[in-house]
Design an enzyme around this catalytic site. Sequence first.
Site, short mmCIF file in Angstrom:
data_model
loop_
_atom_site.label_atom_id
_atom_site.label_comp_id
_atom_site.label_asym_id
_atom_site.label_seq_id
_atom_site.Cartn_x
_atom_site.Cartn_y
_atom_site.Cartn_z
N ARG A 61 1.68 2.77 3.43
CA ARG A 61 0.64 3.55 4.11
C ARG A 61 -0.13 2.72 5.14
O ARG A 61 -0.99 3.23 5.82
CB ARG A 61 -0.36 4.11 3.09
CG ARG A 61 0.28 5.03 2.09
CD ARG A 61 -0.62 5.30 0.91
NE ARG A 61 -1.73 6.19 1.21
CZ ARG A 61 -1.62 7.50 1.34
NH1 ARG A 61 -0.45 8.07 1.22
NH2 ARG A 61 -2.67 8.26 1.58
N HIS A 115 0.83 -1.20 0.00
CA HIS A 115 0.00 0.00 0.00
C HIS A 115 0.88 1.26 0.00
O HIS A 115 0.53 2.28 0.58
CB HIS A 115 -0.93 0.00 1.22
CG HIS A 115 -2.31 0.50 0.95
ND1 HIS A 115 -3.40 -0.33 0.84
CD2 HIS A 115 -2.79 1.75 0.75
CE1 HIS A 115 -4.49 0.39 0.63
NE2 HIS A 115 -4.15 1.66 0.56
C1 LIG Z 1 -2.83 9.20 -1.82
C2 LIG Z 1 -2.92 7.71 -1.97
C3 LIG Z 1 -4.17 7.09 -1.90
C4 LIG Z 1 -4.28 5.70 -2.04
N1 LIG Z 1 -5.52 5.11 -2.00
C5 LIG Z 1 -5.62 3.78 -2.21
C6 LIG Z 1 -6.90 3.16 -2.25
O1 LIG Z 1 -7.93 3.80 -2.12
N2 LIG Z 1 -6.94 1.81 -2.45
C7 LIG Z 1 -5.81 1.05 -2.63
O2 LIG Z 1 -5.91 -0.17 -2.81
N3 LIG Z 1 -4.60 1.62 -2.59
C8 LIG Z 1 -4.48 2.95 -2.39
N4 LIG Z 1 -3.23 3.54 -2.37
C9 LIG Z 1 -2.03 2.68 -2.54
C10 LIG Z 1 -1.70 2.58 -4.03
O3 LIG Z 1 -2.69 1.85 -4.72
C11 LIG Z 1 -0.36 1.85 -4.25
O4 LIG Z 1 -0.41 0.58 -3.65
C12 LIG Z 1 0.83 2.63 -3.71
O5 LIG Z 1 0.65 4.03 -3.85
C13 LIG Z 1 2.09 2.20 -4.44
O6 LIG Z 1 3.22 2.84 -3.93
P1 LIG Z 1 3.90 4.14 -4.60
O7 LIG Z 1 3.05 5.30 -4.21
O8 LIG Z 1 5.25 4.17 -3.99
O9 LIG Z 1 3.89 3.90 -6.10
C14 LIG Z 1 -3.11 4.93 -2.24
C15 LIG Z 1 -1.85 5.55 -2.32
C16 LIG Z 1 -1.75 6.92 -2.20
C17 LIG Z 1 -0.38 7.57 -2.31
#
Ligand SMILES: Cc1cc2nc3c(=O)[nH]c(=O)nc-3n(C[C@H](O)[C@H](O)[C@H](O)COP(=O)(O)O)c2cc1C
Length: 359
Positions: A251, A248
């Site tokens: 996060r 994620h």
């Molecule tokens: C602002 C933000 C919101 C995100 N919201 C979701 C979400 O709603 N559902 C989800 O499966 N992943 C969510 N993610 C994770 C992304 O799908 C992804 O796994 C992650 O950003 C990949 O890492 P990177 O930002 O280093 O490319 C979110 C990431 C960010 C930065």
Amino acid sequence: MSARSISSSRVVCIDDFRPLAQRRLPKGVFDYLDGGAEGEVTLRENCRAFRDVTFRPRHAVAAARAAGKAGTGYILSTISGHSLESVRAASQGPVFYQLYLMGGRGAAEAAIERARIAGCSGLVVTIDTPVAGLRERDFRNGVKELMGANALAKIPFLPQVFKRPSWLLGFLRDGGVPMLPNVVIPNQGPMEMGDVGAALAASAVTWRDLRWIRELWRGPMVVKGVLTGEDAKRALDEGAAAISVSNHGGRQLDGVRPSIRALPEVVAAVNGQVEVWMDGGIRRGADIVKALCLGARAVLCGRAYAYALSAAGEAGVTRALEILRADVERTVRLLGCASVAELDRSYVEVPANWACSAR
Ligand SMILES: Cc1cc2nc3c(=O)[nH]c(=O)nc-3n(C[C@H](O)[C@H](O)[C@H](O)COP(=O)(O)O)c2cc1C
């Protein structure tokens, strides 16, 4: 920022977008996008661990062909303020719908049916969010208060927003804090953004839920958030058409291993039965190439496109994709490889202690 200045030499790599996004967005919005959970260890490691993988180029090999000509797909989050129908209609490429079980099974069932009617290419079910990770930056910036309905609670956190008037204007023009048009609770209507945290905490996806989703959705189901061989095998048993290795973007659970490090173990466990995708820390085309060498069939970008979108809208995302595509092409050529399809493990060296066999 104009499309012209974005395509100029000012923006030559994804890292160039980050300060531009930071300058354009209020602190709370930038930190929401840029930040990770707790000490942000996993967030940093996602990027750093790519440096542990080094290339093994082969020279004097047949001329390399251009890579990365395939179109780019999009995965729309459940938490989007835009309806899945409008996003599906706006894109010429494949659109996947990312499903959380927020709002209960009734809301999920309705979204799945809408995704089918709209013609989404697949469902991406995220399994790493039994609760939202503690994102300390969001806490300090008052994201919950700013998203909520209590006007008084917002006041201490408003100065950061007023410091970014052009962003604020655009935000208000778009209608302010959106409802969630894809989370429609039966007999209640769309969920409010302020309710997301509590809704996520009540909507952990279990293996049994995956089976239920599989029965409702006849198209491809991608399971996102897998970091071990065991979970990958379990996801296969529940009918996954692809496994997405992800933490994620750092996060959720801080301290889990970086995605690129988890990738070899998952690839070994899946043993070619389905595609393995990965995300986390992709900032350069070389990162994409390393992931492909280690067995990923596709990579997904989170912040790389979100920084670009925040800095310069659609033109920014177009530029980010250009940069990444050119990076991939160049890296493949420099490796002495004929095409992305031919990348394999022999083009990289990984630290000896990285688990590479199925457990
Ligand atoms: C602002 C933000 C919101 C995100 N919201 C979701 C979400 O709603 N559902 C989800 O499966 N992943 C969510 N993610 C994770 C992304 O799908 C992804 O796994 C992650 O950003 C990949 O890492 P990177 O930002 O280093 O490319 C979110 C990431 C960010 C930065």
